[in-house]
Design a protein around this motif. Sequence first.
Motif, PDB file in Angstrom:
ATOM      1  N   THR A 120      22.151   6.523 -20.371  1.00 17.40           N
ATOM      2  CA  THR A 120      22.802   5.770 -19.307  1.00 17.40           C
ATOM      3  C   THR A 120      21.843   5.720 -18.124  1.00 17.40           C
ATOM      4  O   THR A 120      21.503   6.751 -17.561  1.00 17.40           O
ATOM      5  N   LEU A 121      21.387   4.532 -17.783  1.00 20.87           N
ATOM      6  CA  LEU A 121      20.487   4.371 -16.661  1.00 20.87           C
ATOM      7  C   LEU A 121      21.290   4.119 -15.392  1.00 20.87           C
ATOM      8  O   LEU A 121      22.320   3.440 -15.421  1.00 20.87           O
ATOM      9  N   PRO A 122      20.840   4.650 -14.277  1.00 20.96           N
ATOM     10  CA  PRO A 122      21.562   4.439 -13.020  1.00 20.96           C
ATOM     11  C   PRO A 122      21.428   3.001 -12.559  1.00 20.96           C
ATOM     12  O   PRO A 122      20.493   2.309 -12.908  1.00 20.96           O
ATOM     13  N   GLY A 179       0.787  -1.230   0.000  1.00 21.57           N
ATOM     14  CA  GLY A 179       0.000   0.000   0.000  1.00 21.57           C
ATOM     15  C   GLY A 179       0.816   1.275   0.000  1.00 21.57           C
ATOM     16  O   GLY A 179       0.251   2.365   0.058  1.00 21.57           O
ATOM     17  N   ALA A 180       2.149   1.169  -0.058  1.00 22.88           N
ATOM     18  CA  ALA A 180       2.997   2.369  -0.065  1.00 22.88           C
ATOM     19  C   ALA A 180       3.014   2.997  -1.453  1.00 22.88           C
ATOM     20  O   ALA A 180       3.125   2.291  -2.454  1.00 22.88           O
ATOM     21  N   PRO A 181       2.911   4.327  -1.527  1.00 23.72           N
ATOM     22  CA  PRO A 181       2.913   5.001  -2.821  1.00 23.72           C
ATOM     23  C   PRO A 181       4.309   5.125  -3.427  1.00 23.72           C
ATOM     24  O   PRO A 181       5.299   5.322  -2.713  1.00 23.72           O
ATOM     25  N   HIS A 182       4.352   5.011  -4.744  1.00 22.42           N
ATOM     26  CA  HIS A 182       5.552   5.244  -5.545  1.00 22.42           C
ATOM     27  C   HIS A 182       5.149   6.231  -6.629  1.00 22.42           C
ATOM     28  O   HIS A 182       4.044   6.140  -7.181  1.00 22.42           O
ATOM     29  N   VAL A 183       6.041   7.151  -6.958  1.00 18.24           N
ATOM     30  CA  VAL A 183       5.720   8.238  -7.878  1.00 18.24           C
ATOM     31  C   VAL A 183       6.820   8.348  -8.932  1.00 18.24           C
ATOM     32  O   VAL A 183       8.003   8.241  -8.610  1.00 18.24           O
ATOM     33  N   LEU A 184       6.421   8.566 -10.168  1.00 17.72           N
ATOM     34  CA  LEU A 184       7.354   8.896 -11.237  1.00 17.72           C
ATOM     35  C   LEU A 184       6.935  10.250 -11.782  1.00 17.72           C
ATOM     36  O   LEU A 184       5.762  10.462 -12.112  1.00 17.72           O
ATOM     37  N   MET A 185       7.889  11.192 -11.839  1.00 20.90           N
ATOM     38  CA  MET A 185       7.600  12.536 -12.325  1.00 20.90           C
ATOM     39  C   MET A 185       8.552  12.871 -13.462  1.00 20.90           C
ATOM     40  O   MET A 185       9.758  12.689 -13.334  1.00 20.90           O
ATOM     41  N   SER A 186       7.986  13.359 -14.533  1.00 23.21           N
ATOM     42  CA  SER A 186       8.785  13.756 -15.685  1.00 23.21           C
ATOM     43  C   SER A 186       8.673  15.264 -15.849  1.00 23.21           C
ATOM     44  O   SER A 186       7.579  15.820 -15.879  1.00 23.21           O
ATOM     45  N   THR A 187       9.830  15.928 -15.903  1.00 24.52           N
ATOM     46  CA  THR A 187       9.852  17.352 -16.223  1.00 24.52           C
ATOM     47  C   THR A 187      10.423  17.458 -17.631  1.00 24.52           C
ATOM     48  O   THR A 187      10.777  16.459 -18.243  1.00 24.52           O
ATOM     49  N   TYR A 188      10.533  18.633 -18.116  1.00 26.12           N
ATOM     50  CA  TYR A 188      11.119  18.800 -19.443  1.00 26.12           C
ATOM     51  C   TYR A 188      12.639  18.662 -19.387  1.00 26.12           C
ATOM     52  O   TYR A 188      13.296  18.703 -20.410  1.00 26.12           O
ATOM     53  N   GLN A 189      13.182  18.503 -18.170  1.00 25.98           N
ATOM     54  CA  GLN A 189      14.620  18.405 -17.986  1.00 25.98           C
ATOM     55  C   GLN A 189      15.074  17.084 -17.391  1.00 25.98           C
ATOM     56  O   GLN A 189      16.158  16.607 -17.684  1.00 25.98           O
ATOM     57  N   ASP A 201      18.807  12.582 -16.368  1.00 24.47           N
ATOM     58  CA  ASP A 201      18.932  14.017 -16.597  1.00 24.47           C
ATOM     59  C   ASP A 201      18.459  14.344 -18.008  1.00 24.47           C
ATOM     60  O   ASP A 201      18.072  13.470 -18.763  1.00 24.47           O
ATOM     61  N   GLY A 202      18.491  15.600 -18.360  1.00 19.76           N
ATOM     62  CA  GLY A 202      17.910  16.058 -19.614  1.00 19.76           C
ATOM     63  C   GLY A 202      18.746  15.849 -20.850  1.00 19.76           C
ATOM     64  O   GLY A 202      18.531  16.520 -21.852  1.00 19.76           O
ATOM     65  N   THR A 203      19.672  14.913 -20.814  1.00 15.61           N
ATOM     66  CA  THR A 203      20.549  14.740 -21.973  1.00 15.61           C
ATOM     67  C   THR A 203      19.966  13.832 -23.047  1.00 15.61           C
ATOM     68  O   THR A 203      20.566  13.665 -24.088  1.00 15.61           O
ATOM     69  N   VAL A 204      18.825  13.230 -22.807  1.00 13.51           N
ATOM     70  CA  VAL A 204      18.228  12.349 -23.815  1.00 13.51           C
ATOM     71  C   VAL A 204      16.947  12.975 -24.349  1.00 13.51           C
ATOM     72  O   VAL A 204      16.282  13.732 -23.653  1.00 13.51           O
ATOM     73  N   ASP A 205      16.600  12.662 -25.571  1.00 14.97           N
ATOM     74  CA  ASP A 205      15.377  13.180 -26.183  1.00 14.97           C
ATOM     75  C   ASP A 205      14.233  12.184 -26.041  1.00 14.97           C
ATOM     76  O   ASP A 205      13.504  11.923 -26.988  1.00 14.97           O
ATOM     77  N   LEU A 206      14.099  11.621 -24.867  1.00 15.55           N
ATOM     78  CA  LEU A 206      13.026  10.675 -24.597  1.00 15.55           C
ATOM     79  C   LEU A 206      12.044  11.302 -23.620  1.00 15.55           C
ATOM     80  O   LEU A 206      12.409  12.136 -22.805  1.00 15.55           O
TER      81      LEU A 206
END
Length: 192
Positions: free
Chosen positions: A185-187, A115-125, A149-154
Motif C-alpha cells: 500500500t503506497l501512501p 538545485g534542492a536535494p532529495h534523498v531516498l533511504m532504504s533500511t531493512y525495515q 514500512d517493513g511489511t513488504v519483501d521488496l
Amino acid sequence: MAGVRVARTTSRMRRTSLLLSFIFFSACGDGGGSVNGAAARFFLPTEDAKPNVVNPTIQIGADGRIHLLYAAYAGGDAYYATCEGACDAARDFSLVRLTTEGTVSNAMLTLDAGGAPHVLMSTYQHVYYARCVGDCGDTSGWTVSMILDGTVDLEVTGQAFALTPDGRPRFVMHSYRAVSYTHLTLPTSDLV
C-alpha cells in the motif's frame, strides 16, 4: 631495518584504514580544493561521535554547490553535507543528520531543477523520503517521512531514484524472492 619497519607499519596502517571504513573527501583541481598544489583530503564530516560511514554519493549543483550523502555504518541514520566555495576541510561543510529507524542499507541523492536535494533511504525495515524545504545545511530545513514500512519483501538498491521534470520523486523496488503484492500500500503523498 628501519626501512622494513616502516614498510610493515604502512601495510598495517592500510589494513586498519580498510577495516575502519572511514571515507575521505578529496577535493582537487582549480575549484579551490588544492592546498599548496596537493589535493585536500579529510574525513567526511559527522557529528562528535565520529561513526563510520559507508556508500557516499556526491552531486554537484548547477551553482557549484557540493552535496554529499552517506549512511552511518550501523545503528541507523544518514548524513547530508553541503558546501559552496572552497571546500578544503570538513569544517567547510554544513552537516545534517537524517534520522531513520534501522541501519540504512542504501541512501540515494538527487537534485531537483532548482538545485534542492532529495534523498531516498532504504533500511531493512522501512523506506524514507527526505527533501530540503528550507536551509539545507540545517536539520530544520528538512522533512523526513517514512513512506513504506517493513511489511513488504521488496528492496530498493542501487541508484534507483530520480525526479520527474516537475520534481516528483520516483524509485524502483525489486525482490530476490516471490512477493505478494496484495500487501503493498503506497501512501497518497507527493510520491503518487
